[in-house]
Scaffold this motif. Sequence first.
Motif, mmCIF file in Angstrom:
data_model
loop_
_atom_site.group_PDB
_atom_site.id
_atom_site.type_symbol
_atom_site.label_atom_id
_atom_site.label_comp_id
_atom_site.label_asym_id
_atom_site.label_seq_id
_atom_site.Cartn_x
_atom_site.Cartn_y
_atom_site.Cartn_z
ATOM 1 N N SER A 2 0.829 -1.207 0.000
ATOM 2 C CA SER A 2 0.000 0.000 0.000
ATOM 3 C C SER A 2 0.869 1.265 0.000
ATOM 4 O O SER A 2 1.827 1.378 0.761
ATOM 5 N N GLU A 3 0.524 2.207 -0.853
ATOM 6 C CA GLU A 3 1.242 3.485 -0.910
ATOM 7 C C GLU A 3 0.349 4.579 -0.327
ATOM 8 O O GLU A 3 -0.874 4.453 -0.330
ATOM 9 N N ARG A 4 0.993 5.653 0.114
ATOM 10 C CA ARG A 4 0.214 6.821 0.553
ATOM 11 C C ARG A 4 0.210 7.824 -0.599
ATOM 12 O O ARG A 4 1.265 8.328 -1.001
ATOM 13 N N GLU A 74 -1.859 19.218 4.308
ATOM 14 C CA GLU A 74 -2.271 17.913 4.827
ATOM 15 C C GLU A 74 -1.845 16.801 3.846
ATOM 16 O O GLU A 74 -1.352 15.746 4.259
ATOM 17 N N ALA A 75 -2.033 17.081 2.566
ATOM 18 C CA ALA A 75 -1.666 16.095 1.537
ATOM 19 C C ALA A 75 -0.153 15.893 1.495
ATOM 20 O O ALA A 75 0.337 14.766 1.383
ATOM 21 N N ASP A 80 3.319 10.159 -0.086
ATOM 22 C CA ASP A 80 4.664 10.082 -0.683
ATOM 23 C C ASP A 80 4.595 10.200 -2.203
ATOM 24 O O ASP A 80 5.578 10.510 -2.859
ATOM 25 N N VAL A 81 3.416 9.897 -2.749
ATOM 26 C CA VAL A 81 3.215 9.990 -4.198
ATOM 27 C C VAL A 81 2.065 10.963 -4.436
ATOM 28 O O VAL A 81 0.984 10.811 -3.850
ATOM 29 N N PRO A 116 11.463 13.037 0.870
ATOM 30 C CA PRO A 116 11.445 12.549 -0.504
ATOM 31 C C PRO A 116 10.015 12.293 -0.995
ATOM 32 O O PRO A 116 9.201 11.710 -0.265
ATOM 33 N N ALA A 117 9.734 12.755 -2.196
ATOM 34 C CA ALA A 117 8.376 12.628 -2.734
ATOM 35 C C ALA A 117 8.428 12.474 -4.248
ATOM 36 O O ALA A 117 9.367 12.942 -4.896
#
Length: 443
Positions: A2-4, A74-75, A80-81, A116-117
Amino acid sequence: MSERISVFGTGYLGATHAAGMAELGHEVIGVDIDPEKVARLSNGEVPFFEPGLPELLRKHVDSGRLRFTTDAREAAEFADVHFIGVGTPQKKGEYAADMTFVDAVIETLAPLLTRPATILGKSTVPVGTAARLAARVRELAPVGDDAQLGWNPEFLREGFAVEDTLRPDRLVVGVDPANPGRIEEVARRVYAEAIERDTPFLVTDLATAELVKVSANAFLATKISFINAIAEVCEATGADVVDLADAIGHDARIGRKFLGAGLGFGGGCLPKDIRAFMARAGELGVDQALTFLREVDGVNMRRREHVISLAGELMGDLPGTRVAVLGAAFKPNSDDIRDSPALDVAGKLHLQGATVTVHDPEANANAKKVWPTLTYVDNVEDACRDADLVVVATEWTQFRELDPTAVKDMVKHARVIDGRNCLPAQAWIDAGWTYRGMGRLAS
Ligand code: UGA
């Protein structure tokens, strides 16, 4: 895994992408500057019509994997993506795309990136935009080179947006070859499910990824205008463009899809994308390469005029006539009326003096905002009552399946223009209608 994920923009593209990413198991936050949209989405309510999306949205608002905010901070803290799914409409009075919304996302988000993003752009943009934005992100982000931007064009079709998001026919990710970073790796994680199903996954440079998108739309527009140009020739010769399209479509190199002659293309993408593409080619000094798109646009616009002249042929003078226009959306299964051929035809008939009554199963409310002077009704019967002419302008299933005998009892004169070649012509003719298709037999 799962990614955020964050998705900036919650229109047709962004809202669908956000819900789709949640369905793939990711944790998602959707961001929009419009508080009303955010409030509605947070309540599990989709502010536009897209089949299957309300169910998906509610499922993941309830599961807690999907939420919405107006707060970019907030985002930035959560995800991260970051996907960019805001609009790039046509500039007023110009062919070029308006980049205000995309630029605004970068200017807001990049300064908030303290770890990092990865930013993945999905919006349709003029070639060269991604390279410019990648540099801008590095310049603005406190984390510097660890804030990376790639381009991941979106190919979803309205009306099938959920299906296209969950099961895309290909994935394209543009990265800067001189500075590829982790972008491919991140995109492979986000789209792991589709990649496992052997969905083609193509990694290109940034410019190619941007061009893939506009070229695909330019090709689709060209295909539609090609068959509509042939329809004009059919009209002059008594040939039938539907039979012709069936016949040439059997050649696998040509294919039958997008050879639907009719009122032509509209919507928020094809018309503005071919114009923005021409404008960009001009800036790059290769305008000649795309001059044919001017013709594609021209053929497309002529289809709308053709319906008006058919109406004149059938009824003589338009003032004093009553016309029922069935359809306002640019295509069925959508409430989108941006650049809609159907609504354009309704408006043109009205301006020429006809009394126009419009019925669209989903798009009446949107249409009314653009053309408040037309009359909108909730069913076919109210639209067709005492009509001198019926124009089918959007091929909703409920219009395709109308019983010509029943509709004949509603109208004053049994004349129909099938603007989408979607009616069973012979059945309407047999029921006593004067039928006019687009590029096909008259009776
Ligand atoms: C289009 C592309 O098909 C998508 O792949 C792309 O992702 C999207 O634009 C976008 O850029 O976001 P969409 O605008 O949803 O999708 O609509 P289409 O299904 O392509 O239809 C466009 C128009 O062409 C409609 O008005 C439709 O009625 C018309 N059309 C389509 C025809 O007149 N004839 C045809 O044979 C097919």
